[in-house]
Every structure is written in C-alpha cells, then in structure tokens.
Scaffold this active site. Structure first.
Site, PDB file in Angstrom:
ATOM      1  N   GLY A 151      -6.265  -6.742   0.871  1.00 42.29           N
ATOM      2  CA  GLY A 151      -6.151  -7.447   2.141  1.00 42.29           C
ATOM      3  C   GLY A 151      -5.263  -8.669   2.114  1.00 42.29           C
ATOM      4  O   GLY A 151      -4.171  -8.672   1.563  1.00 42.29           O
ATOM      5  N   GLY A 194     -12.401  -4.457   1.498  1.00 42.21           N
ATOM      6  CA  GLY A 194     -13.803  -4.140   1.755  1.00 42.21           C
ATOM      7  C   GLY A 194     -14.372  -3.179   0.736  1.00 42.21           C
ATOM      8  O   GLY A 194     -15.512  -3.321   0.287  1.00 42.21           O
ATOM      9  N   ARG A 253       0.817  -1.217   0.000  1.00 45.09           N
ATOM     10  CA  ARG A 253       0.000   0.000   0.000  1.00 45.09           C
ATOM     11  C   ARG A 253       0.852   1.269   0.000  1.00 45.09           C
ATOM     12  O   ARG A 253       0.432   2.294  -0.524  1.00 45.09           O
ATOM     13  CB  ARG A 253      -0.942  -0.015   1.213  1.00 45.09           C
ATOM     14  CG  ARG A 253      -2.120  -0.962   1.024  1.00 45.09           C
ATOM     15  CD  ARG A 253      -3.008  -1.029   2.245  1.00 45.09           C
ATOM     16  NE  ARG A 253      -4.256  -1.708   1.935  1.00 45.09           N
ATOM     17  CZ  ARG A 253      -5.098  -2.170   2.844  1.00 45.09           C
ATOM     18  NH1 ARG A 253      -4.820  -2.029   4.127  1.00 45.09           N
ATOM     19  NH2 ARG A 253      -6.217  -2.757   2.476  1.00 45.09           N
ATOM     20  N   LYS A 306     -15.577 -15.151   7.246  1.00 44.58           N
ATOM     21  CA  LYS A 306     -17.024 -15.046   7.470  1.00 44.58           C
ATOM     22  C   LYS A 306     -17.844 -14.944   6.190  1.00 44.58           C
ATOM     23  O   LYS A 306     -17.551 -14.140   5.316  1.00 44.58           O
ATOM     24  CB  LYS A 306     -17.314 -13.825   8.343  1.00 44.58           C
ATOM     25  CG  LYS A 306     -16.746 -13.928   9.754  1.00 44.58           C
ATOM     26  CD  LYS A 306     -17.106 -12.677  10.553  1.00 44.58           C
ATOM     27  CE  LYS A 306     -16.618 -12.784  11.995  1.00 44.58           C
ATOM     28  NZ  LYS A 306     -16.936 -11.567  12.762  1.00 44.58           N
TER      29      LYS A 306
END
Length: 403
Positions: free
Chosen positions: A360, A384, A39, A207
């Site tokens: 991520g 996200g 990043r 999840k």
C-alpha cells in the site's frame, strides 16, 4: 495437502493449455498515468514463465472499487499498456469480463500469448456475498481457459478476500500458487516464526481499527511498536492529550488506553507533531509538542524529534516490519516523517537487518524516494493481506489453494 506451486504446473506442462492467472494490478493512477507500477512489475515473473512455456494466459485483475458496474475511470486500459511494455509483448485488453469479447479473445489466443480481462469488479458477482452468484462468475472465468485449463493465484494483495476470481475459481480448476504469492508467504512466515531480535514494528495510516489486530498480535512478539500516522492521535487522546482537530476514532479511545497500559514497554508514540490549520498541501504548519497541539489545528505528520527517536530505535533492530505512512506523505510539507523513518529502515537494512515494507501507501512511499533496488529486504504487494497474515487470520485465497 500443501499448496502446489507454479513450478509444479510448469513441470506438468502448459504448452497450448489455457491458464487463468489472478494478479493484483490495482495500481494508483492519476489522470491516466500510473504513478507506482510496483504491482505490475511484481506480476511479470509468473506471467513471463507461463508465456515462455507456451501457455495461453488469461489474466484477471481489478482496479479500485467500482460501484456495481463498469466505470470508464477504472478501466484496466493503462494497466494493459504498462503490462505490454513490461512483458515485451502485446497484451490486449478485453472490453468485458466474461462477455462476448472476453470469450472471443480467449478463444483466439495462441501459445505464449497473454490476454487481460477488463476490471473483474465491473461484474458485481466478483465481490458478492452470495456464494451462488460468485460461483456463477467463477464458472464463466474457468470456461475461458477450457476443459484442461488451470488456475494460478498470484495476487497476494487480494488473498484475504473471498471473491470469485480469488477463491471460487480455485474450487473449479487445478490450482497453484504463483511466484509472487509463494515468495510473500515465505517472507511472512519468517516474520511470524524465526525473527531475529530486536524486532521493531512501525505502524502508520489513518485508523487504529485497521491495525488493532496486528498490534495485539505483535505486541507480544516485537520489542517495540512505533505508532505514527493519523492513528497516533487516538492513542494520544487516550493518554489525555488534546489533539485539536486531528483525526480521532472516539470509539477506539478506551481500547487505545488499554493497549498503552498493557504494552507500555513496547508501544512508542510521537513526542512532537507537525500541525496545520487544514488538510491541504499549502496549509502553513508548525512543529509542536504532543501536549501542546492548538485547538484549531490538526496533526499531519510526526515531528523531527519523533523521527530522531524512532530512527535511533530502528538503528538497533535486526528485524523490521513497516506498514503505513507516518503522515500525509503525498503533500511534500508533511512527508518528512515518512521519509525519515524510511531512511532509518534503509540504514538498518544496510547494516544487516531483515526489513519488510507491508504494501500500500508505505510501499509507494519507499518507491517514491527512488531508493536503490534492495534498499529494503522485501516490499510486499499486499497491505491488508500482510496484516491479516501476521494477525494469524485464515486468508480464504490461500486456504483454498491447500485443498
């Protein structure tokens, strides 16, 4: 009104002007060492362009999730050092966000210099749900670049957040999209519009709830959606399999059952997994079929037969989007699934597929394999944010740039 770009700001002229840049420098740090500087590298083109044009650059960024105040472990000091190295110039770190040191340091900037503010989340107003509190911080951030200042949004990983340094500051200053954001939006527009088929989506991570929206949205567009990682066990439980002590979201089982029924021709689940007694790097493991997971063991990776099947499917794809590892790739014993899928995506890319790795952990996994530059078409800096964009959600940090 369309989003103004960095090129338009540069054309207007920035020499001697203060420019506030929101970057996403939220990198993984282990014992003071940055383990994946991706990043930081992605932020350099915008910062370099502004510095070379003579702007006085003030960078706002966050690291982790501090609990309501400064935390030495989450200081941006290691990031300032890495940024200095990548930019080829000293980037001092202010000891606060908008306090005395930040104000004095910003005031002392000369043309072409770059200042990094301390972790913007050390100020609880950054993430406040109170509009007034966020706006108050945004005003103080805007004051750092003066009356003729400008704001460049370049932290794609945070544009899905309505935060002071992402959203509110853009309501106060002339605003522009940096190179990174402009590039990310172009790539994601490609994934939502002109995708060449077959279109394969690979989703992992812990999840189901984090990926539900994107599964629902892409199941009608993709030819196949590969499910791995911890989230696959909720799907396997929904199919009636016993999953031992594996990670499961009981409240999502009915939803997963419905998805399996509705999109039976699209969803692809593992056929075998690597099971171990406990979540530990040295826990002895065995490969078992998904219908034979021992009651006292948990799945920590997809198995070799699953990798073979998924790789065969990916080898024919013309467009690939991947978000989330296939297992606990941080532990070498449970990294083979993620590595196998990554290598299959790289092979498909070499044959001409357009491949996007969505931020991520999956981005870290790809970079951890030391693959050559260009091994995949694009590595996104926003996990996200990428998912929410593909879901069709409005991202506050992008929407405000349109105003």
């Amino acid at each position: 009104m369309s989003i103004k770009t960095l090129e338009e700001l540069l054309a207007e002229g920035v020499s001697g002007r203060g420019v506030l840049v929101r970057c996403d420098l939220n990198v993984p740090i282990d014992d003071g060492t940055i383990t994946d500087p991706g990043r930081i590298a992605a932020s350099v083109p915008t910062l370099k362009a502004l510095a070379n044009a003579g702007a006085k650059v003030v960078v706002a960024a966050h690291l982790g999730r501090p609990k309501g105040g400064p935390d030495p472990k989450l200081s941006l000091a290691p990031v300032a050092a890495a940024l200095s190295e990548q930019l080829g110039q000293d980037v001092p770190l202010a000891t606060d966000v908008v306090g005395l040191d930040a104000r004095a340091s910003a005031e002392g900037l000369t043309a072409g210099e770059v200042l990094l503010l301390e972790n913007v989340r050390f100020d609880p107003r950054e993430t406040s749900k109170d509009d007034g509190e966020r706006l108050a911080l945004a005003r103080e951030l805007a004051e750092l670049v003066g009356d003729d200042g400008a704001f460049v949004s370049d932290g794609f990983g945070v544009v899905h957040r309505k935060q002071a340094s992402v959203y509110d500051v853009a309501t106060l200053l002339p605003h522009y999209a940096g190179k990174l954001i402009a590039g990310e939006v172009k790539i994601l527009e490609h994934l939502t519009s002109s995708t060449e088929r077959p279109y394969a989506v690979v989703l992992g991570g812990a999840k189901v709830s984090d990926k539900l929206g994107v599964i629902e949205k892409l199941a009608t567009k993709a030819d196949s959606i590969v499910i791995g990682g911890g989230m696959c066990f909720t799907f396997l439980a929904a199919q009636g399999h016993s999953v031992g002590t594996s990670l499961v979201q009981p409240e999502m089982i009915d939803t997963c059952r419905r998805l399996c029924e509705t999109y039976a021709d699209v969803l692809r689940l593992p056929v075998d997994i690597v099971a171990a007694e406990k979540f530990a790097a040295d826990s002895p493991s065995e490969v078992v079929a998904v219908d034979a997971i021992p009651d006292d063991k948990m799945g920590l990776d997809i198995g070799p037969e699953s990798v073979t099947r998924f790789a065969a499917l990916l080898s024919n794809a013309k467009t690939i989007f991947w978000n989330g590892p296939m297992g606990v790739f941080e532990f070498p014993a449970f990294a083979a699934g993620t590595k196998g899928v990554a290598e299959a995506i790289v092979a498909a890319t070499a044959k001409g597929a357009f491949s996007v790795v969505g931020g991520g952990d999956s981005a870290a996994a790809v970079r951890g394999l030391n693959l050559p530059e260009g091994a995949v078409s694009h590595i996104s800096t926003g996990g996200g944010a990428s998912l929410e964009y593909l879901e069709g959600k409005e991202l506050p940090g992008l929407a405000v740039l349109n105003t």
